[in-house]
Design a protein around this motif. Structure first.
Motif, PDB file in Angstrom:
ATOM      1  N   ALA A 170       0.830  -1.211   0.000  1.00 21.88           N
ATOM      2  CA  ALA A 170       0.000   0.000   0.000  1.00 21.88           C
ATOM      3  C   ALA A 170       0.863   1.259   0.000  1.00 21.88           C
ATOM      4  O   ALA A 170       0.538   2.255  -0.650  1.00 21.88           O
ATOM      5  N   ARG A 171       1.974   1.218   0.723  1.00 22.09           N
ATOM      6  CA  ARG A 171       2.853   2.390   0.794  1.00 22.09           C
ATOM      7  C   ARG A 171       3.467   2.695  -0.565  1.00 22.09           C
ATOM      8  O   ARG A 171       3.469   3.851  -1.017  1.00 22.09           O
ATOM      9  N   GLU A 172       4.014   1.663  -1.226  1.00 20.05           N
ATOM     10  CA  GLU A 172       4.630   1.872  -2.535  1.00 20.05           C
ATOM     11  C   GLU A 172       3.569   2.191  -3.589  1.00 20.05           C
ATOM     12  O   GLU A 172       3.819   2.941  -4.539  1.00 20.05           O
ATOM     13  N   TRP A 173       2.363   1.624  -3.430  1.00 21.79           N
ATOM     14  CA  TRP A 173       1.271   1.909  -4.361  1.00 21.79           C
ATOM     15  C   TRP A 173       0.921   3.392  -4.321  1.00 21.79           C
ATOM     16  O   TRP A 173       0.663   4.004  -5.363  1.00 21.79           O
ATOM     17  N   ARG A 174       0.923   3.977  -3.135  1.00 24.32           N
ATOM     18  CA  ARG A 174       0.569   5.386  -3.001  1.00 24.32           C
ATOM     19  C   ARG A 174       1.578   6.274  -3.735  1.00 24.32           C
ATOM     20  O   ARG A 174       1.208   7.305  -4.322  1.00 24.32           O
ATOM     21  N   VAL A 175       2.854   5.907  -3.720  1.00 27.59           N
ATOM     22  CA  VAL A 175       3.884   6.691  -4.423  1.00 27.59           C
ATOM     23  C   VAL A 175       3.558   6.755  -5.918  1.00 27.59           C
ATOM     24  O   VAL A 175       3.590   7.826  -6.533  1.00 27.59           O
ATOM     25  N   ILE A 176       3.227   5.598  -6.492  1.00 23.82           N
ATOM     26  CA  ILE A 176       2.898   5.554  -7.922  1.00 23.82           C
ATOM     27  C   ILE A 176       1.573   6.273  -8.179  1.00 23.82           C
ATOM     28  O   ILE A 176       1.405   6.977  -9.188  1.00 23.82           O
ATOM     29  N   ALA A 177       0.609   6.100  -7.292  1.00 21.02           N
ATOM     30  CA  ALA A 177      -0.711   6.719  -7.477  1.00 21.02           C
ATOM     31  C   ALA A 177      -0.602   8.236  -7.529  1.00 21.02           C
ATOM     32  O   ALA A 177      -1.270   8.888  -8.349  1.00 21.02           O
ATOM     33  N   ARG A 178       0.231   8.795  -6.682  1.00 23.50           N
ATOM     34  CA  ARG A 178       0.405  10.259  -6.698  1.00 23.50           C
ATOM     35  C   ARG A 178       1.042  10.702  -8.014  1.00 23.50           C
ATOM     36  O   ARG A 178       0.667  11.738  -8.570  1.00 23.50           O
ATOM     37  N   ALA A 179       1.994   9.913  -8.490  1.00 25.48           N
ATOM     38  CA  ALA A 179       2.635  10.254  -9.768  1.00 25.48           C
ATOM     39  C   ALA A 179       1.628  10.164 -10.917  1.00 25.48           C
ATOM     40  O   ALA A 179       1.746  10.885 -11.921  1.00 25.48           O
ATOM     41  N   ALA A 180       0.626   9.301 -10.755  1.00 30.98           N
ATOM     42  CA  ALA A 180      -0.391   9.131 -11.794  1.00 30.98           C
ATOM     43  C   ALA A 180      -1.552  10.102 -11.643  1.00 30.98           C
ATOM     44  O   ALA A 180      -2.499  10.078 -12.432  1.00 30.98           O
ATOM     45  N   GLY A 181      -1.501  10.957 -10.633  1.00 30.37           N
ATOM     46  CA  GLY A 181      -2.553  11.946 -10.436  1.00 30.37           C
ATOM     47  C   GLY A 181      -3.804  11.395  -9.760  1.00 30.37           C
ATOM     48  O   GLY A 181      -4.874  12.018  -9.825  1.00 30.37           O
ATOM     49  N   ILE A 182      -3.696  10.237  -9.092  1.00 29.03           N
ATOM     50  CA  ILE A 182      -4.842   9.657  -8.387  1.00 29.03           C
ATOM     51  C   ILE A 182      -4.953  10.327  -7.021  1.00 29.03           C
ATOM     52  O   ILE A 182      -3.974  10.368  -6.260  1.00 29.03           O
ATOM     53  N   PRO A 183      -6.115  10.886  -6.669  1.00 34.04           N
ATOM     54  CA  PRO A 183      -6.260  11.590  -5.380  1.00 34.04           C
ATOM     55  C   PRO A 183      -5.944  10.680  -4.195  1.00 34.04           C
ATOM     56  O   PRO A 183      -6.169   9.467  -4.234  1.00 34.04           O
ATOM     57  N   ASP A 184      -5.438  11.268  -3.113  1.00 26.87           N
ATOM     58  CA  ASP A 184      -5.056  10.500  -1.929  1.00 26.87           C
ATOM     59  C   ASP A 184      -6.246   9.807  -1.266  1.00 26.87           C
ATOM     60  O   ASP A 184      -6.071   8.810  -0.560  1.00 26.87           O
ATOM     61  N   GLU A 185      -7.440  10.340  -1.467  1.00 23.62           N
ATOM     62  CA  GLU A 185      -8.607   9.699  -0.840  1.00 23.62           C
ATOM     63  C   GLU A 185      -9.019   8.410  -1.543  1.00 23.62           C
ATOM     64  O   GLU A 185      -9.852   7.649  -1.044  1.00 23.62           O
ATOM     65  N   VAL A 186      -8.450   8.149  -2.717  1.00 23.20           N
ATOM     66  CA  VAL A 186      -8.699   6.885  -3.419  1.00 23.20           C
ATOM     67  C   VAL A 186      -7.606   5.901  -3.007  1.00 23.20           C
ATOM     68  O   VAL A 186      -6.424   6.172  -3.181  1.00 23.20           O
ATOM     69  N   TRP A 187      -7.999   4.777  -2.457  1.00 21.56           N
ATOM     70  CA  TRP A 187      -7.052   3.786  -1.938  1.00 21.56           C
ATOM     71  C   TRP A 187      -6.992   2.565  -2.844  1.00 21.56           C
ATOM     72  O   TRP A 187      -7.891   2.313  -3.646  1.00 21.56           O
ATOM     73  N   ASN A 188      -5.938   1.795  -2.663  1.00 23.02           N
ATOM     74  CA  ASN A 188      -5.808   0.555  -3.426  1.00 23.02           C
ATOM     75  C   ASN A 188      -6.968  -0.391  -3.110  1.00 23.02           C
ATOM     76  O   ASN A 188      -7.475  -1.079  -4.005  1.00 23.02           O
ATOM     77  N   MET A 189      -7.394  -0.456  -1.884  1.00 27.38           N
ATOM     78  CA  MET A 189      -8.494  -1.352  -1.503  1.00 27.38           C
ATOM     79  C   MET A 189      -9.807  -0.985  -2.199  1.00 27.38           C
ATOM     80  O   MET A 189     -10.735  -1.792  -2.266  1.00 27.38           O
ATOM     81  N   ASP A 190      -9.907   0.233  -2.755  1.00 33.21           N
ATOM     82  CA  ASP A 190     -11.122   0.658  -3.450  1.00 33.21           C
ATOM     83  C   ASP A 190     -11.260   0.021  -4.828  1.00 33.21           C
ATOM     84  O   ASP A 190     -12.260   0.243  -5.520  1.00 33.21           O
ATOM     85  N   ALA A 191     -10.276  -0.781  -5.228  1.00 36.02           N
ATOM     86  CA  ALA A 191     -10.364  -1.467  -6.526  1.00 36.02           C
ATOM     87  C   ALA A 191     -11.537  -2.444  -6.539  1.00 36.02           C
ATOM     88  O   ALA A 191     -12.212  -2.617  -7.565  1.00 36.02           O
ATOM     89  N   ARG A 192     -11.801  -3.085  -5.415  1.00 37.52           N
ATOM     90  CA  ARG A 192     -12.914  -4.053  -5.335  1.00 37.52           C
ATOM     91  C   ARG A 192     -14.252  -3.336  -5.536  1.00 37.52           C
ATOM     92  O   ARG A 192     -15.126  -3.815  -6.273  1.00 37.52           O
ATOM     93  N   ALA A 193     -14.416  -2.181  -4.891  1.00 37.21           N
ATOM     94  CA  ALA A 193     -15.638  -1.394  -5.076  1.00 37.21           C
ATOM     95  C   ALA A 193     -15.757  -0.915  -6.513  1.00 37.21           C
ATOM     96  O   ALA A 193     -16.855  -0.883  -7.092  1.00 37.21           O
TER      97      ALA A 193
END
Length: 446
Positions: A367-390
């Protein structure tokens, strides 16, 4: 005759050699009740700053220094009340007897229930018959965090003296913001109340006094819960994430995210988890030394390349419900494209490997490393990796899939659970609108 040979008289009545029976005034009664006449060994009185008095049983100093616990037990009794006075005396005699038995060498490895919250917490975590030992290791760790909070904050309270007002007050204190302008911590407060419910349920089964009364109080009371999560990881998020992850040398994160989104699988079922491994004589598989060398951990429950051998279809038992789910990866284009990028020589062992550590991701590292990439991709911090299931469930419902079909595909046991994961889907409302329009058109034609 009363206890220890003293004549029994109703509370507040005294007789002397020269005077007949008479009723004492309030001051005389308090003097009598707080005097050495109390059959309460170890009872100590302390004065609070506000002028009130508190009473405690205190272990003998020499025995306490030898390691006896508890050293102090707060007594929440009103010694002006004759009935509560008897309870206080009985409690002191019980505690004193246990202390002296300990000094004589009768030392139990598991201390008995002493009526306090702390004692109930301890037994819940140590009694082999407790449901605590049926929990998965990660759930147990989460419970332990809440139990430590309860023990520190309320451990010395006696169950017989607790009431609804105490739980209301504790809930309100726990939900106060960490910072003056911060959000209320409703999740934390509700979690504490939920843990009390579990403690009292165990206490009823174990026949500990006071638990049934407190459980009935909480059963009849509702405490506000935190709002359900409404955010989801959407397809455009995944499409932005994958190239950034590949660019950063994190094909594992790209593959894991694509799998989670396209299959709706939980993160744990894709990447696996580290479980405590107690039997050191049976070390095998992928092992990792725990923090500070406390225990060995074994990797388990994640997808392996063996699961995908010779076919695009795989079946897996989910970790949470034990349900079997099957997925055809030939119908998951993003996942299939990423699998093709993995060299044949690397298709051994766990599917998702930390490129830097050369083993499955350690706890929280994914989750920690995922957040680094997510920020680089412009994904807001309130969107989490666990939200993929939803996101997967919502997209499926938007596509017109039946809710029960979605439930079966992702391994839920109840459709109501699946419905909670659907966040903002318009599939049903669109179908209803289309049916209404068709109905109107039919009436106009007639």
């Amino acid at each position: 005759m009363g206890a220890f040979g003293r004549p029994f008289l109703p509370s507040g009545i005294v007789a002397t050699a020269s005077l007949p029976f008479r009723r004492l005034n309030l001051t005389e009664r308090r003097t009598l009740m707080h005097s050495a006449d109390l059959d309460a060994p170890g009872l100590k009185r302390r004065h609070n700053k506000d002028g009130t008095t508190r009473f405690s049983w205190v272990a003998r100093s020499d025995i306490a220094k030898a390691g006896y616990e508890p050293k102090t037990v707060r007594l929440h009794y009103n010694l002006d009340d004759p009935r509560e006075r008897l309870l206080a005396e009985a409690m002191c005699r019980k505690l004193q007897a246990e202390m002296l038995a300990w000094r004589a060498g009768h030392r139990q490895t598991r201390r008995p229930f002493d009526g306090t919250v702390s004692s109930l917490v301890r037994l819940y975590q140590t009694d082999e018959a407790s449901p605590y030992f049926e929990l998965k290791h990660n759930t147990r760790e989460t419970y332990d965090q809440v139990l430590r909070v309860i023990d520190r904050a309320f451990g010395k309270r006696v169950l017989s003296n607790l009431a609804l007002a105490d739980f209301r007050r504790w809930y309100e204190e726990a939900k106060k913001p960490r910072e003056p302008d911060g959000p209320e911590r409703v999740r934390k407060a509700h979690g504490i109340i939920s843990m009390f419910r579990r403690l009292f349920a165990y206490g009823i089964a174990a026949e500990h006094a006071g638990c049934a009364r407190l459980a009935s109080i909480l059963d009849a009371t509702r405490f506000k819960q935190s709002k359900r999560r409404r955010i989801r990881l959407e397809r455009h998020h995944v499409e932005a994430f994958i190239p950034k992850a590949i660019e950063a040398g994190r094909l594992s994160l790209a593959l894991g995210t694509a799998l989670q989104f396209e299959t709706g699988m939980r993160q744990k079922d894709v990447i696996g988890e580290w479980e405590p491994h107690v039997a050191r004589s049976e070390i095998g598989g992928i092992m990792l030394k725990g923090k500070r060398g406390r225990r060995m951990l074994r990797w388990a429950n994640g997808l392996t390349w063996a699961d995908l051998a010779n076919t695009s279809v795989f079946t897996k038992e989910t970790t949470k419900t034990g349900a079997l789910v099957s997925h055809d990866l030939s119908l998951c284009p993003m996942t299939a494209a990423l699998l093709a990028k993995v060299p044949a020589a690397a298709k051994v062992g766990p599917l998702i490997i930390d490129e830097h550590a050369r083993r499955p991701y350690a706890k929280d590292a994914y989750a920690r490393e995922w957040r680094v990439i997510a920020r680089a991709a412009g994904i807001p911090d309130e969107v989490w990796n666990m939200d993929a299931r939803a996101g997967a469930i919502t997209e499926a419902e938007d596509a017109g899939a039946d809710l029960d079909e979605i439930r079966g595909a992702i391994g839920h046991t109840q459709a109501s659970t699946t419905a909670r994961y659907s966040r903002g889907a318009v599939g049903k409302s669109r179908k209803v609108a289309e049916l209404r329009q068709a109905h109107r058109a039919g009436r106009n034609e007639s």
